[in-house]
Write a protein that holds these residues in place. Structure first.
Motif, PDB file in Angstrom:
ATOM      1  N   THR A 129       0.858  -1.202  -0.051  1.00  0.00           N
ATOM      2  CA  THR A 129      -0.106  -0.145  -0.117  1.00  0.00           C
ATOM      3  C   THR A 129       0.733   1.232  -0.082  1.00  0.00           C
ATOM      4  O   THR A 129       2.154   1.093   0.451  1.00  0.00           O
ATOM      5  CB  THR A 129      -0.831   0.024   1.157  1.00  0.00           C
TER       6      THR A 129
ATOM      7  N   GLY B  48      -7.097  -4.772  -1.572  1.00  0.00           N
ATOM      8  CA  GLY B  48      -6.096  -4.011  -1.354  1.00  0.00           C
ATOM      9  C   GLY B  48      -6.407  -2.662  -1.930  1.00  0.00           C
ATOM     10  O   GLY B  48      -7.408  -2.460  -2.560  1.00  0.00           O
ATOM     11  N   PRO B  49      -5.357  -1.682  -2.241  1.00  0.00           N
ATOM     12  CA  PRO B  49      -5.685  -0.171  -2.708  1.00  0.00           C
ATOM     13  C   PRO B  49      -5.499  -0.484  -4.056  1.00  0.00           C
ATOM     14  O   PRO B  49      -5.027  -1.276  -4.840  1.00  0.00           O
ATOM     15  CB  PRO B  49      -4.542   0.460  -2.167  1.00  0.00           C
TER      16      PRO B  49
ATOM     17  N   THR C 285      -3.797   0.234  -6.817  1.00  0.00           N
ATOM     18  CA  THR C 285      -2.614   0.676  -7.339  1.00  0.00           C
ATOM     19  C   THR C 285      -2.181  -0.299  -8.314  1.00  0.00           C
ATOM     20  O   THR C 285      -2.583  -1.461  -8.156  1.00  0.00           O
ATOM     21  CB  THR C 285      -1.483   1.032  -6.388  1.00  0.00           C
TER      22      THR C 285
ATOM     23  N   ALA D  29      -0.432  -3.115  -6.201  1.00  0.00           N
ATOM     24  CA  ALA D  29      -1.282  -4.083  -5.467  1.00  0.00           C
ATOM     25  C   ALA D  29      -1.846  -4.901  -6.385  1.00  0.00           C
ATOM     26  O   ALA D  29      -1.938  -6.123  -6.262  1.00  0.00           O
ATOM     27  CB  ALA D  29      -2.261  -3.232  -4.767  1.00  0.00           C
TER      28      ALA D  29
ATOM     29  N   ASP E  81      -7.379   1.001   1.655  1.00  0.00           N
ATOM     30  CA  ASP E  81      -6.579  -0.183   1.264  1.00  0.00           C
ATOM     31  C   ASP E  81      -7.314  -1.384   1.540  1.00  0.00           C
ATOM     32  O   ASP E  81      -6.585  -2.599   1.371  1.00  0.00           O
ATOM     33  CB  ASP E  81      -5.403  -0.038   2.730  1.00  0.00           C
TER      34      ASP E  81
ATOM     35  N   HIS F 130      -6.806   6.131  -4.360  1.00  0.00           N
ATOM     36  CA  HIS F 130      -6.401   4.853  -4.401  1.00  0.00           C
ATOM     37  C   HIS F 130      -7.617   4.106  -4.117  1.00  0.00           C
ATOM     38  O   HIS F 130      -7.531   3.037  -3.626  1.00  0.00           O
ATOM     39  CB  HIS F 130      -5.398   4.538  -3.249  1.00  0.00           C
TER      40      HIS F 130
END
Length: 333
Positions: free
Chosen positions: A15, A38-39, A41, A44, A73, A139
């Motif tokens: 994260t 998860g975020p 990104t 991730a 997140d 995110h």
């Protein structure tokens, strides 16, 4: 208990936040279920794809996504995963509007601004905090919750039944999944071994609803979980917890110390939330400032509920002072 069922797989994702990596969990069975995402990104997503591939799955195989709470997140990638898999999304009712975004987003921002003003936070600092919120929100993406999960519900995963426990505090809509036969709790951020879970101030579900008292709620949730028969807690961050009662005792000792710090500040006379934040948490910036406001306001809520402090509003700003005779705080156990 140092291990958990073979049908439960932990996948750790990076994260961009100070809390560090987040754990998501793949639960095998029909339907194939991912707990948290998860975020949003590239890093991730890449790690999630690799983790699924190591278990002989791909994103397109996901059939259900359970969101434990509406923090970036933990749900940021949900929209991406739904687009690629068609998986249905499940979450607590308190999370549904937050995850969907839309018209409610505007009044939530106004609510936060009003809270920070009432806490005595200077405008320039509020603007820096708003920048921190924008960083976090980058995110995540909005996603529709198709099915609601609440206290007393259960999910069948493979041959096991998982009970849903609503444990508000860290987030209003935070849920844990409990497998009674295995004495296993998928605890999300309700309990984290290496850090205390911040009871974050957040808007209510409706604009006209009263403000929630998250630390008051969190204390109640902690006491409830302390009474459960749990052999192992798998958290959203950090190592598994094999003695949840001892950890909860340590958390309450931490809260008692923080209460003493606040009493010391109030012994010098009425204080705003921001006054106490500046004394106990100097030189914070961005989103950390908001977390500090949450922590101090949460402890003041506990003290106010116990009759230990009273609050007077002057020019739109809350000022707290010690009550002449407090009712005394409930023993933190």
């Amino acid at each position: 208990m140092t291990s958990w069922p073979d049908s439960v797989h932990q996948i750790t994702l990076p994260t961009p936040f100070p809390v560090g990596p987040v754990h998501v969990y793949l639960l095998e069975g029909e339907p194939l279920t991912l707990l948290d995402t998860g975020p949003r990104t590239p890093e991730a997503l890449q790690e999630l794809e690799a983790g699924l591939a190591a278990l002989a799955y791909s994103v397109s195989d996901l059939q259900r996504i359970v969101i434990t709470h509406a923090h970036a997140d933990h749900y940021g990638l949900a929209a991406t995963l739904v687009e690629r898999s068609g998986a249905e999304v499940l979450a607590h009712p308190c999370c549904a509007a937050r995850l969907a975004g839309g018209e409610a987003h505007g009044w939530r921002l106004r609510w936060y601004a009003g809270l920070m003003s009432a806490a005595g936070v200077p405008l320039a600092t509020q603007l820096r905090v708003a920048g921190g919120f924008r960083h976090v929100n980058r995110h995540s993406a909005t996603v529709q919750v198709e099915h609601l999960l609440d206290e007393g519900d259960s999910l069948c995963l493979g041959k096991a039944t998982w009970e849903v426990f609503h444990t508000p505090g860290h987030a209003a809509g935070l849920i844990c999944l409990y497998q009674r036969q295995e004495r296993l709790l998928l605890g999300s951020d309700h309990l984290i071994k290496h850090i205390s879970s911040n009871a974050i101030i957040e808007p209510p579900e409706r604009e006209d609803a009263p403000r929630r008292r998250p630390l008051v709620e969190y204390w109640a949730s902690l006491r409830r979980v302390a009474e459960m028969d749990i052999g192992l807690v798998l958290s959203g961050h950090g190592e598994p917890i094999d003695d949840h009662r001892a950890l909860i005792e340590r958390r309450f000792a931490f809260y008692e110390q923080r209460l003493d710090d606040i009493r010391g500040a109030l012994n010098r006379g009425p204080q705003t939330v921001w006054d106490i934040v500046q004394e106990l948490f100097p030189r914070l910036g961005g989103i950390d400032t908001f977390l500090a406001v949450s922590e101090i306001l949460g402890h003041l809520d506990v003290m106010e509920a116990a009759g230990e402090v009273r609050v007077v509003t002057r020019n739109g700003v809350w000022r707290y002072e010690l009550a002449a005779r407090g009712a005394g705080l409930e023993a933190p156990r």
